[in-house]
Design an enzyme around this catalytic site. Structure first.
Site, PDB file in Angstrom:
ATOM      1  CG  ASP A 147      -1.954   1.108   1.171  1.00  0.00           C
ATOM      2  OD1 ASP A 147      -2.639   1.229   0.148  1.00  0.00           O
ATOM      3  OD2 ASP A 147      -2.058   1.866   2.153  1.00  0.00           O
ATOM      4  NE  ARG A 148       3.005   3.373   4.666  1.00  0.00           N
ATOM      5  CZ  ARG A 148       2.503   4.411   5.305  1.00  0.00           C
ATOM      6  NH1 ARG A 148       2.350   5.555   4.671  1.00  0.00           N
ATOM      7  NH2 ARG A 148       2.112   4.291   6.551  1.00  0.00           N
ATOM      8  CG  MET A 182      -9.734   8.328   3.532  1.00  0.00           C
ATOM      9  SD  MET A 182     -11.111   8.343   2.356  1.00  0.00           S
ATOM     10  CE  MET A 182     -10.818   9.893   1.512  1.00  0.00           C
ATOM     11  NE  ARG A 183      -0.642   5.610   2.280  1.00  0.00           N
ATOM     12  CZ  ARG A 183      -0.766   4.912   3.392  1.00  0.00           C
ATOM     13  NH1 ARG A 183      -1.330   3.709   3.349  1.00  0.00           N
ATOM     14  NH2 ARG A 183      -0.366   5.384   4.552  1.00  0.00           N
ATOM     15  CB  ALA A 184      -6.864   4.435  -3.013  1.00  0.00           C
TER      16      ALA A 184
END
Length: 680
Positions: free
Chosen positions: A193-194, A274-276
């Site tokens: 995910d990073r 919410m990173r996407a």
């Protein structure tokens, strides 16, 4: 220094080049993960990107690349007085898979810190990569403790080194680029995910394109400097375009309508967190700047989704990354304003790709479409292959032991933890007890090399009796090298889990084989989470075969399992002997990784002379070598013969039924495997 292969000379791989260039335009995108088969220019492209990155201005003499315009107030080399900066090329720092923790974050001289109170710190790779590129080849093979450090640095933009109360902090903001071959294992979800973007690469199947790849590579190998000179003009033009896009980036407008499309897309594909959304917004902005526009369009959002979402929507390690483009288009149309939909129906040209034309490949991260008998004659209904209600009628002359078509696996479940007894020293993981660099402290020893984990109380106890002889005066403790003690720690290791699966006719009843595959799939998922290597041996008919040599890729094992046919006799001895050969070779390759043998069978042995005795001798071979083993008993029905339990005793291991394998069964929470020779 060797001449790098020119970025503009790379043939094809539009998605790969676009993903890298967008990060060069906007490092805030968060890096890129390049997934693909070997020999697809992954490493070549990443190393070539460094020559295109703009120069950085650094404080003279600062080992941590501080920006003279805003130096880090906590820099270990600071505080920095006002001075003109020195321009240098942005660095590409490579992190080897086998690097130590000290090499990554830096090393602190504990002896000087204790005796003199001096923070003598030697920077690591994270400091070298600050304001540059940190490149991790085969990132999926990186040890867990290094992954944890990378996660911390990527999240906080800083690296912390802690040694017994002595702390050093420095800035560590870098463009994280990783490459991996999915066949060698997947990446931990936290690190996956990073990465801001992900792209899939594969070798071209076009003959002319492959010919051009070979022609250019041979020309480069013959004369690297001359080859690079022939591409110098294109490299300069691309470098200038990156600089222009960077200058334009702050002026790009991200309208409310576009933000609504981004939010709707992330919600429609059910990505976590919410990173996407943030990454998609930054990527769409970078795409607009790359195209020379000051406003983000729906096409930018679509391309950003194809790059930023595929790796974020995986729900388990067996899910292939990718995106349903029809669903994406429908979501964008529903969420977009009416005027945007009308514009999308026009004949506007698509955004230029990395080489100035096309749409950057159009794929945007979507993977390419590419006769003695152990038992009496069978008495149970499911001992012979059953006919599914919707299948074709039996062909004339078809025997009960004939090969059956593969059946789908049942739904996987959470399994009990199967562990190897004793204390190992293998690769860090999450299964069996082992001496590791991380974990709870269990004792202290004299360090054999550089001190990495100080045992403070043991060090003080060793130094205390000598203070008068050393002329101690004042409150400080006089510490010598011989006083230092290294902490020994106990954690968990990853094992080699070798599955030996019975695919004979006695297992071929559809309901039974589906349950068996579901159980093995569940164990594979458990092996993925515990960072194990896995292998797969199957036996049926007259022989056994290695369906999958030991590997870190549980995806590959799951694929082999899914396509596993069944039928024929049960050569149990052949399966055990084949497993013995596999383990013998693996002990030579990786002697520190302890094996766990998992035999999935109902315990029957048929075919050939004395199959029962032969299977017993093969099982005792594993017992004699101390191989930890467990037998998953697949026998079903009201009448049970207990043959799997007998096999487990001959292996020196234990047996569990399919029901007992579930973590939520009432038989207990953990089932430890007993090794040969262990006292009852």
């Amino acid at each position: 220094m060797s001449t790098p292969y020119p970025f503009t000379a790379i043939v094809g791989q539009d998605d790969l080049r676009l993903g890298l260039l967008l990060n060069a335009v906007s490092p805030a995108v968060g890096g890129v993960l390049v997934r693909g088969e070997k020999g697809t220019a992954k490493s070549t492209a990443v190393r070539a990107l460094a020559a295109l990155m703009p120069e950085v201005s650094v404080v003279p003499g600062c080992r941590f690349s501080c920006d003279p315009a805003s130096p880090d107030p906590a820099c270990p080399d600071g505080p920095h007085a006002e001075a003109a900066g020195v321009a240098r090329a942005a660095r590409t720092v490579e992190l080897p898979v086998g690097a130590s923790e000290d090499r990554l974050v830096g090393a602190l001289d504990i002896e000087r810190a204790l005796s003199e109170g001096v923070k003598a710190f030697e920077p690591g790779l994270l400091a070298d990569a600050h304001r540059g590129i940190l490149y991790v080849d085969e990132v999926n093979l990186l040890h867990d403790h290094l992954v944890d450090l990378l996660l911390d640095a990527a999240a906080m933009g800083a690296s912390y080194v802690e040694r017994e109360g002595v702390s050093v902090r420095h800035a560590a903001r870098f463009l994280l680029v990783g490459t991996m071959n999915p066949e060698e294992g997947e990446l931990r979800p936290q690190l996956l995910d990073r990465f801001g973007l992900t792209v899939e690469v594969a070798a071209s199947r076009d003959t002319d394109e492959r010919v051009e790849v070979v022609r250019r590579r041979l020309a480069y190998d013959d004369d690297p400097e001359g080859f690079a000179a022939r591409w110098a003009e294109e490299e300069t033009a691309l470098r200038e375009r990156i600089a222009a896009a960077r200058a334009l980036l702050p002026r790009v407008v991200l309208g409310d309508g576009v933000l609504r499309q981004i939010a709707a897309t992330c919600a429609a594909f059910e990505v976590d967190g919410m990173r996407a959304d943030i990454v998609m917004a930054r990527t769409a902005t970078a795409l607009a700047a790359w195209a020379g526009r000051e406003e983000v369009t729906a096409d930018d959002v679509r391309q950003a989704a194809l790059l930023a979402l595929p790796h974020r929507r995986r729900r388990n390690p067996f899910d292939a990354p990718g995106l349903d483009e029809d669903k994406l288009d429908q979501t964008l149309d529903e969420a977009g304003p009416q005027e945007n939909q009308e514009n999308n129906d026009g004949d506007d040209d698509p955004d230029p790709g990395p080489d100035g034309g096309g749409d950057g490949g159009g794929g945007g991260g979507v993977p390419p479409q590419a006769d003695g008998d152990r038992t009496p004659p069978p008495a149970e209904d499911d001992d012979t292959p059953s006919q599914a209600p919707d299948s074709a009628p039996d062909a004339p002359g078809r025997s009960a032991g004939a090969e059956q078509q593969p059946v789908a696996a049942a739904e996987p479940f959470r399994t009990k933890m199967l562990s190897v007894p004793g204390l190992g020293e293998g690769a860090a993981g999450r299964r069996s007890r082992a001496r590791t660099a991380h974990g709870r402290t269990t004792g202290a020893v004299r360090p054999q090399g550089a001190l990495t984990k100080l045992h403070l109380s043991a060090t003080v106890q060793a130094a205390a009796p000598h203070q008068r002889a050393r002329g101690r005066s004042g409150r400080g403790l006089v510490v010598r090298r011989d006083d230092l003690r290294q902490a020994t720690r106990e954690g968990r290791e990853g094992n080699l889990v070798l599955f030996v699966v019975d695919a004979s006719g006695s297992m071929a009843a559809r309901q039974r084989m589906s349950a068996v595959k579901g159980a093995v799939l569940s164990l594979l998922l458990d092996a993925y989470q515990r960072r194990d290597k896995v292998g797969l041996v199957t036996f049926r008919g007259k022989e056994a075969e290695v369906a999958l040599p030991p590997t870190s890729s549980v995806d590959a094992a799951a694929a082999r399992l899914e396509s596993l046919p069944t039928g024929g006799r049960t050569p149990l001895a052949a399966g055990l002997l084949k497993a013995h050969d596999v383990l013998r070779v693996e002990r030579l390759r990786d002697p520190s990784r302890r094996p766990l043998l998992v035999v999935v069978t109902d315990g029957r042995a048929t075919g050939g002379p004395e199959p029962v005795a032969l299977a017993g001798r093969a099982a005792r071979l594993h017992q004699a070598e101390g191989t930890a083993s467990v037998v998953v008993d697949c026998e079903s029905g009201y009448v049970r013969l207990g043959l799997a339990g007998e096999l487990a005793r001959e292996l020196g291991g234990t047996a569990v039924t399919l029901d007992e394998l579930r973590a939520d069964s009432i038989a207990g929470l953990v089932k430890d495997v007993t090794a040969a020779g262990r006292a009852a």
